[in-house]
Scaffold this active site. Structure first.
Site, PDB file in Angstrom:
ATOM      1  N   ARG A   1      15.937  32.360 -30.007  1.00  0.00           N
ATOM      2  CA  ARG A   1      15.876  31.545 -28.806  1.00  0.00           C
ATOM      3  C   ARG A   1      16.837  30.356 -28.836  1.00  0.00           C
ATOM      4  NH1 ARG A   1      11.090  28.097 -26.300  1.00  0.00           N
ATOM      5  NH2 ARG A   1      11.055  28.868 -24.174  1.00  0.00           N
ATOM      6  N   SER A   2      17.478  30.116 -29.994  1.00  0.00           N
ATOM      7  CA  SER A   2      18.442  29.008 -30.078  1.00  0.00           C
ATOM      8  C   SER A   2      19.552  29.198 -29.058  1.00  0.00           C
ATOM      9  CB  SER A   2      19.074  28.931 -31.468  1.00  0.00           C
ATOM     10  OG  SER A   2      18.107  29.082 -32.462  1.00  0.00           O
ATOM     11  N   LYS A   3      19.705  30.447 -28.609  1.00  0.00           N
ATOM     12  CA  LYS A   3      20.832  30.732 -27.716  1.00  0.00           C
ATOM     13  C   LYS A   3      20.568  30.366 -26.258  1.00  0.00           C
ATOM     14  CE  LYS A   3      21.433  34.223 -31.066  1.00  0.00           C
ATOM     15  NZ  LYS A   3      20.653  35.405 -31.493  1.00  0.00           N
ATOM     16  N   ARG A   4      19.311  30.041 -25.924  1.00  0.00           N
ATOM     17  CA  ARG A   4      19.017  29.837 -24.507  1.00  0.00           C
ATOM     18  C   ARG A   4      19.697  28.587 -23.964  1.00  0.00           C
ATOM     19  NH1 ARG A   4      13.683  26.869 -22.789  1.00  0.00           N
ATOM     20  NH2 ARG A   4      13.698  25.459 -24.532  1.00  0.00           N
TER      21      ARG A   4
ATOM     22  N   CYS B   1      14.180 -11.451 -29.695  1.00  0.00           N
ATOM     23  CA  CYS B   1      13.420 -10.436 -30.448  1.00  0.00           C
ATOM     24  C   CYS B   1      12.229 -11.081 -31.141  1.00  0.00           C
ATOM     25  CB  CYS B   1      14.340  -9.778 -31.475  1.00  0.00           C
ATOM     26  SG  CYS B   1      13.443  -8.843 -32.739  1.00  0.00           S
TER      27      CYS B   1
ATOM     28  N   CYS C   1      12.624 -11.002 -35.182  1.00  0.00           N
ATOM     29  CA  CYS C   1      13.674 -11.712 -35.925  1.00  0.00           C
ATOM     30  C   CYS C   1      13.119 -12.988 -36.576  1.00  0.00           C
ATOM     31  CB  CYS C   1      14.836 -12.073 -34.987  1.00  0.00           C
ATOM     32  SG  CYS C   1      16.060 -10.749 -34.786  1.00  0.00           S
TER      33      CYS C   1
ATOM     34  N   ALA D   1       4.435 -13.147 -29.298  1.00  0.00           N
ATOM     35  CA  ALA D   1       3.657 -13.223 -28.055  1.00  0.00           C
ATOM     36  C   ALA D   1       2.436 -14.134 -28.200  1.00  0.00           C
ATOM     37  CB  ALA D   1       3.222 -11.823 -27.628  1.00  0.00           C
TER      38      ALA D   1
ATOM     39  N   HIS E   1      18.667  -7.811 -37.441  1.00  0.00           N
ATOM     40  CA  HIS E   1      18.237  -7.116 -36.229  1.00  0.00           C
ATOM     41  C   HIS E   1      18.992  -5.800 -36.029  1.00  0.00           C
ATOM     42  CE1 HIS E   1      16.425  -7.026 -32.188  1.00  0.00           C
ATOM     43  NE2 HIS E   1      17.600  -6.668 -31.711  1.00  0.00           N
TER      44      HIS E   1
ATOM     45  N   ASN F   1       8.037   4.396 -36.400  1.00  0.00           N
ATOM     46  CA  ASN F   1       8.594   5.032 -35.211  1.00  0.00           C
ATOM     47  C   ASN F   1       9.993   4.487 -35.032  1.00  0.00           C
ATOM     48  OD1 ASN F   1       6.227   6.445 -34.462  1.00  0.00           O
ATOM     49  ND2 ASN F   1       5.374   4.593 -33.541  1.00  0.00           N
TER      50      ASN F   1
ATOM     51  N   CYS G   1       9.200   3.550 -29.810  1.00  0.00           N
ATOM     52  CA  CYS G   1       9.422   2.291 -30.505  1.00  0.00           C
ATOM     53  C   CYS G   1       9.836   1.259 -29.470  1.00  0.00           C
ATOM     54  CB  CYS G   1      10.500   2.458 -31.565  1.00  0.00           C
ATOM     55  SG  CYS G   1      10.854   0.937 -32.422  1.00  0.00           S
ATOM     56  N   SER G   2       9.098   0.145 -29.416  1.00  0.00           N
ATOM     57  CA  SER G   2       9.324  -0.795 -28.330  1.00  0.00           C
ATOM     58  C   SER G   2      10.249  -1.937 -28.735  1.00  0.00           C
ATOM     59  CB  SER G   2       7.983  -1.334 -27.813  1.00  0.00           C
ATOM     60  OG  SER G   2       7.169  -1.729 -28.885  1.00  0.00           O
TER      61      SER G   2
ATOM     62  N   HIS H   1      14.453  -3.841 -33.602  1.00  0.00           N
ATOM     63  CA  HIS H   1      14.489  -4.470 -34.920  1.00  0.00           C
ATOM     64  C   HIS H   1      13.803  -3.530 -35.920  1.00  0.00           C
ATOM     65  CE1 HIS H   1      14.797  -8.365 -37.252  1.00  0.00           C
ATOM     66  NE2 HIS H   1      14.202  -7.540 -38.087  1.00  0.00           N
TER      67      HIS H   1
ATOM     68  N   HIS I   1      11.565  -1.830 -38.208  1.00  0.00           N
ATOM     69  CA  HIS I   1      10.223  -2.151 -38.690  1.00  0.00           C
ATOM     70  C   HIS I   1       9.362  -0.908 -38.747  1.00  0.00           C
ATOM     71  CE1 HIS I   1       9.520  -1.933 -34.342  1.00  0.00           C
ATOM     72  NE2 HIS I   1       8.236  -1.824 -34.598  1.00  0.00           N
TER      73      HIS I   1
ATOM     74  N   GLN J   1       4.965   0.318 -39.505  1.00  0.00           N
ATOM     75  CA  GLN J   1       3.616  -0.158 -39.278  1.00  0.00           C
ATOM     76  C   GLN J   1       2.675   0.374 -40.355  1.00  0.00           C
ATOM     77  OE1 GLN J   1       2.094  -0.166 -35.222  1.00  0.00           O
ATOM     78  NE2 GLN J   1       3.999   0.729 -34.463  1.00  0.00           N
TER      79      GLN J   1
ATOM     80  N   HIS K   1       6.461  12.470 -44.677  1.00  0.00           N
ATOM     81  CA  HIS K   1       6.957  13.369 -43.628  1.00  0.00           C
ATOM     82  C   HIS K   1       7.964  12.657 -42.730  1.00  0.00           C
ATOM     83  CE1 HIS K   1       3.780  16.401 -44.266  1.00  0.00           C
ATOM     84  NE2 HIS K   1       2.906  15.419 -44.312  1.00  0.00           N
TER      85      HIS K   1
HETATM   86  O1  LIG Z   1       2.728   0.031 -31.836  1.00  0.00           O
HETATM   87  P1  LIG Z   1       3.913   0.290 -30.946  1.00  0.00           P
HETATM   88  O2  LIG Z   1       5.200   0.508 -31.725  1.00  0.00           O
HETATM   89  O3  LIG Z   1       4.072  -0.713 -29.866  1.00  0.00           O
HETATM   90  O4  LIG Z   1       3.572   1.683 -30.230  1.00  0.00           O
HETATM   91  C1  LIG Z   1       4.047   2.937 -30.595  1.00  0.00           C
HETATM   92  O5  LIG Z   1       3.440   3.406 -31.797  1.00  0.00           O
HETATM   93  C2  LIG Z   1       2.023   3.623 -31.747  1.00  0.00           C
HETATM   94  C3  LIG Z   1       1.593   4.239 -33.058  1.00  0.00           C
HETATM   95  O6  LIG Z   1       2.194   5.489 -33.312  1.00  0.00           O
HETATM   96  C4  LIG Z   1       1.618   4.508 -30.566  1.00  0.00           C
HETATM   97  O7  LIG Z   1       0.218   4.500 -30.434  1.00  0.00           O
HETATM   98  C5  LIG Z   1       2.249   4.025 -29.248  1.00  0.00           C
HETATM   99  O8  LIG Z   1       1.973   4.965 -28.227  1.00  0.00           O
HETATM  100  C6  LIG Z   1       3.763   3.871 -29.435  1.00  0.00           C
HETATM  101  O9  LIG Z   1       4.353   3.408 -28.250  1.00  0.00           O
HETATM  102  O1  LIG Z   2      10.225  27.731 -21.382  1.00  0.00           O
HETATM  103  P1  LIG Z   2      10.847  26.459 -20.882  1.00  0.00           P
HETATM  104  O2  LIG Z   2      10.168  25.918 -19.655  1.00  0.00           O
HETATM  105  O3  LIG Z   2      12.333  26.548 -20.706  1.00  0.00           O
HETATM  106  O4  LIG Z   2      10.631  25.416 -22.078  1.00  0.00           O
HETATM  107  C1  LIG Z   2       9.610  24.457 -22.112  1.00  0.00           C
HETATM  108  O5  LIG Z   2       8.331  25.037 -22.363  1.00  0.00           O
HETATM  109  C2  LIG Z   2       8.170  25.704 -23.623  1.00  0.00           C
HETATM  110  C3  LIG Z   2       6.723  26.143 -23.746  1.00  0.00           C
HETATM  111  O6  LIG Z   2       5.823  25.053 -23.703  1.00  0.00           O
HETATM  112  C4  LIG Z   2       8.600  24.816 -24.792  1.00  0.00           C
HETATM  113  O7  LIG Z   2       8.623  25.592 -25.968  1.00  0.00           O
HETATM  114  C5  LIG Z   2       9.967  24.177 -24.571  1.00  0.00           C
HETATM  115  O8  LIG Z   2      10.232  23.253 -25.595  1.00  0.00           O
HETATM  116  C6  LIG Z   2       9.978  23.482 -23.203  1.00  0.00           C
HETATM  117  O9  LIG Z   2      11.239  22.908 -22.963  1.00  0.00           O
END
Ligand SMILES: O=P(O)(O)O[C@H]1O[C@H](CO)[C@@H](O)[C@H](O)[C@H]1O
Ligand SMILES: O=P(O)(O)O[C@H]1O[C@H](CO)[C@@H](O)[C@H](O)[C@H]1O
Lengths: 344, 344
Positions: B28-31, B52, B55, B61, B115, B155, B162-163, B166, B168, B170, B300
């Site tokens: 499917r890589s070809k699609r 920021c 920083c 806040a 930053h 993230n 990631c909001s 900078h 970081h 968590q 991971h």
């Molecule tokens: O805590 P942040 O960076 O503002 O928020 C981000 O990471 C969190 C943890 O994965 C998620 O719950 C949020 O949806 C995401 O926007």
């Molecule tokens: O088959 P579509 O609409 O091109 O592709 C979409 O739905 C699939 C099934 O949920 C996903 O695997 C794909 O990543 C998504 O882009």
């Protein structure tokens, strides 16, 4: 010390369908957002688009021409993730490296010849034709020897990876039961063995007594925000009668199902005044010929939007490594949705 | 009939760490892709940004001022999803509606005062200070009575929610063990009981014999694309020595860990010539005081990009309703990454 309050304090909720948990952080709805905003798709589409590979009479990537269809239209996905003719086989090394070949069929279902409509904008009578086709496909694919599960779903909106705005859904039918329905099989069959009733019938009764999370209801179906909802405005449509799969739906139930899909999706569009993106999917019993007395037909809706038409909920770091997390409570989401239902 | 070929035919692969499966569709890589493209974040940032909230010396806040920190800096998240002072309690209705209050602590870790840097752009010696802080935090949070799991994660990139750019990460530390590490606990402890060795040590040995999926390696760690990878360029860093948590890392291992993080993240940045987004996270044993002889420390990396800097893999309809699906094979992804590693 204060007493524990679902609307105030961080807590986790149990999903009896999967056996897993979600973290709920009600107080967090207040946090400011400076992160990514989605582009809002410009939503004026023509009724017919000559460059769309799903519109009637147009030619697809593989050179085939669509018929001049007038209601629904189904065809085998030209770039299906599953294929029919895969040779049987496995690859196993030392027990920890394990793969198995998988046979299957991927289909695309156009909901309407009109390029500019979504389910939310279609009449219940037109959606009924989609439901009829789902029923037919479930029966046809499910009767094939090598098909043991039929997954019907829709990705709506570019934010959900939908690559063509023409209203359509998909069916991926395959030899093995995928992970999510496999979890639901275990949980539902176990519950049925222990209680002699379906898990979702018992759950539905609790929700109908409370009405706190019910969004909309008709004679045959209820749409509600499940207590364990992960996505901000996640809902589930549950049949009032306990049956296993769409093949068992009566004519009246098919009308009721079409009507509640119409009503729920139209309600979604009112939340932020935009065509509301989501992934939806029907969960029902496997087609491997075994009996699944505990299985209870239902349909999930997972919409990603959170605060506005352009700010979604990110399921990222903690959610990927730990478990899903949500801010707005299911009760607050249900209240908001319920207030936007107009019963015509 | 052809024989089953991992590089050609749709198949599913088993993840022994979670007990779940992923669908792989190599053909499917070809699609073609006509769907949503992400905006490419413009990536010239100043070393210091007066607006920021991460920083040095800036005000957050909640009115607190950051110190003039010169390496790493950790503070309690002003909008944490978990809170320390939650009253104990549960909400249970009829067995199917179940919630429990959850206590926890959320912290933010600035990786650098700069930053404009990411881990990929920092020296291994600077990353070492982040690793030291992770070790300290794991020990400190883990020793608290009501903390039974410490989730360290990052993230990276606005596409990952990631909001703030900078650099970081968590830490969310909490009373219960979240769903994903709970699965890994079950699988690893069961394997250890049956084989008297750690699942990941045995798996690593198979991978080191084959080298097909190894990306980069040093004396103490290996980064590879796991056989069961879900995300296109997903990797896992596994320690060569079998230990349970970061608290048990030796000085040399901490250097090795810093070095392999540097090397892997810098390699990622070369894939599409952009600062590569991902969510990463360390999985390690719970801090509930029990012994977990089967647990094997690992980290991971889940990056969403698929075909280019602007086209990501969508985990949507089928993936949400069924199970994860991928196109490019883990072997092809590993080859591509390996070719981009430069060992300096
Ligand atoms: O805590 P942040 O960076 O503002 O928020 C981000 O990471 C969190 C943890 O994965 C998620 O719950 C949020 O949806 C995401 O926007
Ligand atoms: O088959 P579509 O609409 O091109 O592709 C979409 O739905 C699939 C099934 O949920 C996903 O695997 C794909 O990543 C998504 O882009």
């Amino acid at each position: 010390m204060a007493t524990f309050d679902l609307a105030e304090h961080p807590h986790r909720r149990y999903n009896p369908l999967t056996g897993e948990w979600v973290l709920v952080s009600p107080h967090r709805s207040k946090r400011p957002w400076q992160g990514q905003q989605e582009e809002q798709a410009c939503d004026t589409r023509p009724e017919y688009d000559p460059t769309c590979y799903l519109c009637p009479t147009n030619t697809r990537a593989n050179g085939e021409q669509n018929p001049a269809y007038t209601s629904t239209y189904v065809f085998d996905n030209d770039f299906g993730a599953l294929q029919d003719g895969v040779p049987e086989g496995a690859y196993v090394v030392g027990g920890l490296i394990r793969a198995e070949s998988e046979r299957g069929i991927c289909r695309v279902i156009c909901f309407s010849p009109r390029h500019d409509l979504t389910l939310a904008e279609m009449e219940a009578a037109e959606i009924r034709k989609v439901v009829d086709l789902w029923q037919k496909e479930y029966a046809e694919l499910g009767s094939l020897d090598f098909i043991n599960y039929v997954q019907i779903f829709e990705n709506k909106g570019s934010i959900m990876g939908c690559s063509n705005p023409h209203p359509h859904g998909q069916i991926w039918a395959q030899s093995t039961v995928p992970v999510e329905p496999a979890k639901e099989t275990t949980q539902q069959e176990q519950y049925f063995e222990q209680h002699g009733r379906s898990l979702l019938a018992d759950y539905l009764q609790l929700e109908l007594e409370r009405r706190e999370r019910v969004v909309v209801e008709n004679e045959h179906f209820v749409a509600l925000v499940p207590f364990w909802a992960v996505w901000p405005f996640e809902t589930i449509i549950i049949s009032k009668r306990h049956f296993q799969h769409i093949g068992q739906m009566s004519e009246e139930e098919k009308d009721g199902f079409s009507q509640i899909i119409q009503s729920l999706t139209a309600t979604y569009d009112r939340v932020f005044g935009v065509s509301f993106p989501y992934s939806s999917g029907i969960h029902q019993s496997p087609t491997d010929g075994q009996a699944y007395p505990g299985w209870h037909f239902h349909m999930h809706f997972y919409p990603p939007l959170l605060r506005s038409a352009t700010v979604k909920k990110f399921m990222v770091g903690y959610e990927m490594m730990g478990n899903p997390q949500r801010d707005i409570t299911p009760e607050a989401a249900a209240r908001l949705l319920r207030d936007l239902v107009t019963t015509s």
